[in-house]
Design an enzyme around this catalytic site. Structure first.
Site, mmCIF file in Angstrom:
data_model
loop_
_atom_site.group_PDB
_atom_site.id
_atom_site.type_symbol
_atom_site.label_atom_id
_atom_site.label_comp_id
_atom_site.label_asym_id
_atom_site.label_seq_id
_atom_site.Cartn_x
_atom_site.Cartn_y
_atom_site.Cartn_z
ATOM 1 N N ASN A 135 -3.422 1.804 10.401
ATOM 2 C CA ASN A 135 -4.157 2.218 9.200
ATOM 3 C C ASN A 135 -4.600 0.939 8.500
ATOM 4 O O ASN A 135 -3.959 0.484 7.554
ATOM 5 C CB ASN A 135 -3.277 3.069 8.286
ATOM 6 C CG ASN A 135 -4.018 3.492 7.023
ATOM 7 O OD1 ASN A 135 -5.240 3.430 6.955
ATOM 8 N ND2 ASN A 135 -3.272 3.924 6.010
ATOM 9 N N PRO A 136 -5.695 0.335 8.964
ATOM 10 C CA PRO A 136 -6.129 -0.957 8.429
ATOM 11 C C PRO A 136 -6.961 -0.763 7.164
ATOM 12 O O PRO A 136 -7.331 0.360 6.808
ATOM 13 C CB PRO A 136 -7.001 -1.506 9.567
ATOM 14 C CG PRO A 136 -7.639 -0.271 10.120
ATOM 15 C CD PRO A 136 -6.598 0.816 10.016
ATOM 16 N N PHE B 33 0.835 -1.189 0.000
ATOM 17 C CA PHE B 33 0.000 0.000 0.000
ATOM 18 C C PHE B 33 0.876 1.248 0.000
ATOM 19 O O PHE B 33 1.831 1.357 0.766
ATOM 20 C CB PHE B 33 -0.906 -0.014 1.230
ATOM 21 C CG PHE B 33 -1.861 1.133 1.322
ATOM 22 C CD1 PHE B 33 -3.016 1.147 0.551
ATOM 23 C CD2 PHE B 33 -1.625 2.194 2.177
ATOM 24 C CE1 PHE B 33 -3.909 2.198 0.632
ATOM 25 C CE2 PHE B 33 -2.508 3.252 2.272
ATOM 26 C CZ PHE B 33 -3.660 3.253 1.494
#
Length: 286
Positions: free
Chosen positions: A188-189, A88
């Site tokens: 920050n899932p 990510f």
């Protein structure tokens, strides 16, 4: 105007026509990466040093490939991170949450604070806390093998004081040896519900790893519910948690941190655009 600046102007027009949100900045960053300079030094590149690979990079960006995947780097607070397919790409919104985490650590006045980053991805959060809180001990958890490889490389290159410990595993069951001892949990899932697939920018949904985007459940909050349970297990009484969410999820995430589970001082906090972006809470019960 030198040759490179002229080519950047042409590339800016092409990227604008392709729908890039920041065409000039993208063109400059691509040019800087190709020519091995900072964006502020582009005017110093002589015409004889122009590298035609610049237009290959521009074509990839036109086709929707993320800028950071093309350049192989992402900037986050004071860090330059290595990124690419499989991890990510950290966003500026998350920098605000890290700022809150650092302020909270200072206010705690703990000599060697213990911090856990759940779902570390590129290790942007973990490394920023380590850099800016020199006495912190940071444990970072990542399940995906590709993301873990990126995190490992970034930690090896950037963790100069050997503060960060990486753990390859699921954050639902991670770090039982630290239960009840952690000062701060940050995460920050994934949190996007699949029902919003069509609204997610194409370069995000086509290139960021699915496990880092889709949060699970009808509301996208299943992963955040796991973070809540893990944080409740890991934190000492008085410890804090911060978890990122979308700008439309502030109210439901607030209620994930229920008072009957020991949470107090639950607050929704805003990003630089004044939109709800992350929830923070303090644990008062075992």
């Amino acid at each position: 105007m030198n040759l490179l600046l002229d080519e950047i102007a042409r590339a800016t027009a092409r990227l604008a026509d392709a729908g890039a949100a920041s065409p000039r900045a993208d063109a400059e960053e691509l040019a800087a990466a190709v020519h091995g300079v900072n964006r502020g030094e582009l005017h110093k590149v002589p015409d004889s040093a122009f590298d035609a690979r610049f237009w290959e990079y521009v074509a990839r960006r036109e086709a929707g490939e993320p800028l950071q995947h093309i350049t192989g780097r992402a900037f986050f607070r004071y860090l330059e991170l290595k990124v690419g397919p499989g991890v990510f790409v950290p966003r500026p919104e998350t920098e605000v949450m890290v700022g809150w985490a650092l302020e909270t650590l200072r206010d705690m006045d703990v000599r060697d604070p213990l911090v856990v980053d759940l779902g570390t991805g590129s290790a942007a959060i973990a490394l920023s806390i380590a850099l800016e809180a020199p006495t912190a001990r940071v444990h970072a958890v990542e399940k995906d093998p590709a993301a873990f490889a990126h995190a490992s490389r970034n930690v090896e290159e950037l963790d100069e004081r050997d503060q960060v410990r990486l753990h390859h595993g699921d954050f639902a069951t991670a770090l039982p040896e630290l239960d009840g001892t952690v000062d701060l949990v940050v995460s920050n899932p994934p949190y996007i519900p699949m029902s919003e697939w069509e609204y997610v920018p194409r370069d995000v949904r086509d290139h960021d790893p699915a496990d880092a985007l889709w949060g699970g459940g009808d509301d996208g909050l299943d992963a955040i519910r796991v973070v809540e349970r893990t944080a409740r297990r890991l934190l000492r009484p008085g410890g804090h948690v911060a978890v990122e969410h979308s700008d439309r999820q502030g109210n439901p995430v607030y209620w994930v941190f229920a008072e009957e589970n020991g949470w107090r001082d639950v607050r929704n906090r805003r990003d630089l655009t004044e939109r709800d972006r992350f929830v923070t809470a303090r644990l008062v019960a075992d």
